[in-house]
Enzyme design. Sequence first.
Site, mmCIF file in Angstrom:
data_model
loop_
_atom_site.group_PDB
_atom_site.id
_atom_site.type_symbol
_atom_site.label_atom_id
_atom_site.label_comp_id
_atom_site.label_asym_id
_atom_site.label_seq_id
_atom_site.Cartn_x
_atom_site.Cartn_y
_atom_site.Cartn_z
ATOM 1 N N ASP A 72 0.826 -1.208 0.000
ATOM 2 C CA ASP A 72 0.000 0.000 0.000
ATOM 3 C C ASP A 72 0.862 1.262 0.000
ATOM 4 O O ASP A 72 2.079 1.228 -0.210
ATOM 5 C CB ASP A 72 -1.002 -0.016 1.154
ATOM 6 C CG ASP A 72 -0.357 0.174 2.524
ATOM 7 O OD1 ASP A 72 0.879 0.344 2.601
ATOM 8 O OD2 ASP A 72 -1.088 0.152 3.535
ATOM 9 N N HIS A 73 0.212 2.391 0.265
ATOM 10 C CA HIS A 73 0.834 3.713 0.189
ATOM 11 C C HIS A 73 1.882 3.960 1.262
ATOM 12 O O HIS A 73 2.638 4.932 1.177
ATOM 13 C CB HIS A 73 -0.253 4.780 0.303
ATOM 14 C CG HIS A 73 -1.090 4.629 1.552
ATOM 15 N ND1 HIS A 73 -2.075 3.676 1.658
ATOM 16 C CD2 HIS A 73 -1.079 5.282 2.737
ATOM 17 C CE1 HIS A 73 -2.644 3.755 2.856
ATOM 18 N NE2 HIS A 73 -2.045 4.713 3.532
ATOM 19 N N THR A 74 1.947 3.104 2.289
ATOM 20 C CA THR A 74 2.922 3.318 3.364
ATOM 21 C C THR A 74 4.257 2.641 3.070
ATOM 22 O O THR A 74 5.189 2.737 3.867
ATOM 23 C CB THR A 74 2.390 2.790 4.710
ATOM 24 O OG1 THR A 74 2.270 1.358 4.645
ATOM 25 C CG2 THR A 74 1.044 3.406 5.045
ATOM 26 N N ARG A 75 4.367 1.955 1.951
ATOM 27 C CA ARG A 75 5.580 1.213 1.624
ATOM 28 C C ARG A 75 6.200 1.743 0.327
ATOM 29 O O ARG A 75 5.502 1.929 -0.665
ATOM 30 C CB ARG A 75 5.274 -0.279 1.443
ATOM 31 C CG ARG A 75 4.650 -0.935 2.676
ATOM 32 C CD ARG A 75 5.626 -1.001 3.829
ATOM 33 N NE ARG A 75 5.104 -1.755 4.953
ATOM 34 C CZ ARG A 75 4.470 -1.235 5.997
ATOM 35 N NH1 ARG A 75 4.286 0.074 6.056
ATOM 36 N NH2 ARG A 75 4.042 -1.993 6.984
ATOM 37 N N HIS A 108 -4.168 -0.984 7.703
ATOM 38 C CA HIS A 108 -4.121 0.446 7.386
ATOM 39 C C HIS A 108 -5.390 0.894 6.675
ATOM 40 O O HIS A 108 -6.209 0.077 6.246
ATOM 41 C CB HIS A 108 -2.918 0.751 6.475
ATOM 42 C CG HIS A 108 -1.617 0.300 7.026
ATOM 43 N ND1 HIS A 108 -0.523 -0.005 6.233
ATOM 44 C CD2 HIS A 108 -1.205 0.089 8.310
ATOM 45 C CE1 HIS A 108 0.483 -0.391 6.985
ATOM 46 N NE2 HIS A 108 0.096 -0.329 8.245
ATOM 47 N N HIS A 174 12.501 -5.395 9.675
ATOM 48 C CA HIS A 174 11.198 -5.073 10.265
ATOM 49 C C HIS A 174 11.273 -5.261 11.770
ATOM 50 O O HIS A 174 11.825 -6.236 12.257
ATOM 51 C CB HIS A 174 10.096 -5.957 9.676
ATOM 52 C CG HIS A 174 8.716 -5.543 10.103
ATOM 53 N ND1 HIS A 174 8.170 -5.935 11.300
ATOM 54 C CD2 HIS A 174 7.787 -4.760 9.497
ATOM 55 C CE1 HIS A 174 6.953 -5.410 11.414
ATOM 56 N NE2 HIS A 174 6.703 -4.692 10.341
ATOM 57 N N LYS A 184 4.617 -11.522 4.322
ATOM 58 C CA LYS A 184 3.865 -10.401 4.901
ATOM 59 C C LYS A 184 2.808 -9.836 3.956
ATOM 60 O O LYS A 184 1.881 -9.153 4.390
ATOM 61 C CB LYS A 184 4.818 -9.269 5.322
ATOM 62 C CG LYS A 184 5.259 -9.356 6.762
ATOM 63 C CD LYS A 184 6.072 -8.145 7.178
ATOM 64 C CE LYS A 184 5.296 -7.243 8.105
ATOM 65 N NZ LYS A 184 4.565 -6.169 7.459
ATOM 66 N N HIS A 200 -0.608 -10.286 16.117
ATOM 67 C CA HIS A 200 0.146 -9.178 16.717
ATOM 68 C C HIS A 200 -0.121 -9.050 18.217
ATOM 69 O O HIS A 200 -0.051 -7.955 18.776
ATOM 70 C CB HIS A 200 -0.229 -7.863 16.038
ATOM 71 C CG HIS A 200 0.262 -7.737 14.622
ATOM 72 N ND1 HIS A 200 0.611 -8.804 13.841
ATOM 73 C CD2 HIS A 200 0.440 -6.639 13.834
ATOM 74 C CE1 HIS A 200 0.983 -8.379 12.639
ATOM 75 N NE2 HIS A 200 0.898 -7.073 12.616
ATOM 76 N N GLN A 295 3.876 4.765 12.115
ATOM 77 C CA GLN A 295 4.977 4.176 11.360
ATOM 78 C C GLN A 295 6.330 4.549 11.957
ATOM 79 O O GLN A 295 7.303 3.794 11.871
ATOM 80 C CB GLN A 295 4.908 4.621 9.899
ATOM 81 C CG GLN A 295 3.737 4.054 9.112
ATOM 82 C CD GLN A 295 3.799 2.540 8.948
ATOM 83 O OE1 GLN A 295 4.869 1.952 8.953
ATOM 84 N NE2 GLN A 295 2.647 1.914 8.816
ATOM 85 N N LYS A 298 8.920 2.462 14.146
ATOM 86 C CA LYS A 298 9.936 1.571 13.578
ATOM 87 C C LYS A 298 11.332 2.172 13.715
ATOM 88 O O LYS A 298 12.269 1.510 14.159
ATOM 89 C CB LYS A 298 9.625 1.296 12.104
ATOM 90 C CG LYS A 298 8.330 0.534 11.892
ATOM 91 C CD LYS A 298 8.008 0.363 10.417
ATOM 92 C CE LYS A 298 6.711 -0.399 10.237
ATOM 93 N NZ LYS A 298 6.325 -0.543 8.823
#
Length: 424
Positions: A72-75, A108, A174, A184, A200, A295, A298
């Site tokens: 998605d847009h976060t990667r 997300h 990660h 993943k 999780h 995010q 991390k």
Amino acid sequence: MAKIKIPYSKKHLEIDIPDYNLSAILESKTHIFKPKICQEEIIHQALDNPIGSASLEELVKGKKNMVIITSDHTRPVPSKITMPILLKRIRNANPDIDIKILIATGFHRPTTKEEMIQKFGQKIVDQEVIINHLSEDESSVVRVGTLPSGGELWLNKLAMETELLISEGFIEPHFFAGFSGGRKSVLPGVAAAKTVLANHCSEFIASEYARTGVTKNNPIHMDMLYAAKQANLAFILNVVINSEKEVINAFAGDSQLAHEEGCKFVMELACVQAVKADIVISSNGGYPLDQNIYQSVKGMTAAEATCKEGGVIIMVSACNDGHGGKSFYDNMANASSPREVLDRVFKVERTKTVPDQWEFQILARILDKHTVILVTDMCDPEIICNMHIQHAFTLDEALQKAFQLKGKNATITVIPDGVSVVIK
């Protein structure tokens, strides 16, 4: 005096650190690795030499339909490069195959059309069928079985009902799955919310094996491998990128074997020795990984691994999208202290994990032992402070605050890109 650049959104911030303060600069060798061929050639070479699998072209022959899972847009997966190559090779081998692109949103929010255009380019968005996975839409998932951990495994129907399931992604360290990429894309990528929550859980997040760069005995990783097998994830294309988000290597083939080879490559470049310091400066590598506080945890874990107990972590992250999760924010903001969060979360049963629990558990773990100063001029300071994090508009301001806490002679370790390193 050392002048150091730190990624921030789509630019860099600079900081001058006196030589007598600076203990070390910890960087992954991915940023200096120079491939001998261009990005497109790297990808074609990987697809021409699949690991533990028949070729992509062999797999698509005779199939009526297939699904490509993508991040998605976060990667920062360079899908503008990878996806056209995949689509062309697939259609050269099977012109009539029906292809759907499934965005692995995990837990997300959905990726917007504007973000899709930025990720894939206008042509693919206009011409291809692209679908967001919605983890909380129970009508879009189907029960597949039970995870090794005991949680129910529910996966996206499109992924389970297609004749051929493949994925694209990227491999980087990660903070609790060991490495991103590979399995993943299925869990959490296209799993139901209840499945992500079970995987999780606080027990697993607290495991000594649920750490950056660790897959052996990692309970979270083992669940993910099982999910990928149950989904019949037949083929992956995973890339490794540098700080400029350019492809420096690629691995294709069997979803487990190709991923393992990719992880070995990343580990060789990313592993650095911890240099303990009073103050540690880190980042999330800039856009798109530094869009929210969620995010940014991390990059904080990299700093945590080399910061002295009671030390200060300076986290450089734009967080222009705010906190990144209501449950994440509420559980931090409504607690009197990080210790209260930890005491509460350890009592939560594995099957009763709440949304974002893993993220606020790790953030609370860090804040319980360290002061964190978040550097940004793109996020409401009130949001940051409510989460027991200090705020600074500039790096210089943050450093002065850190010196006030630890003294002018405090030692400093800098990790320019906190999500790219494995600190041992």
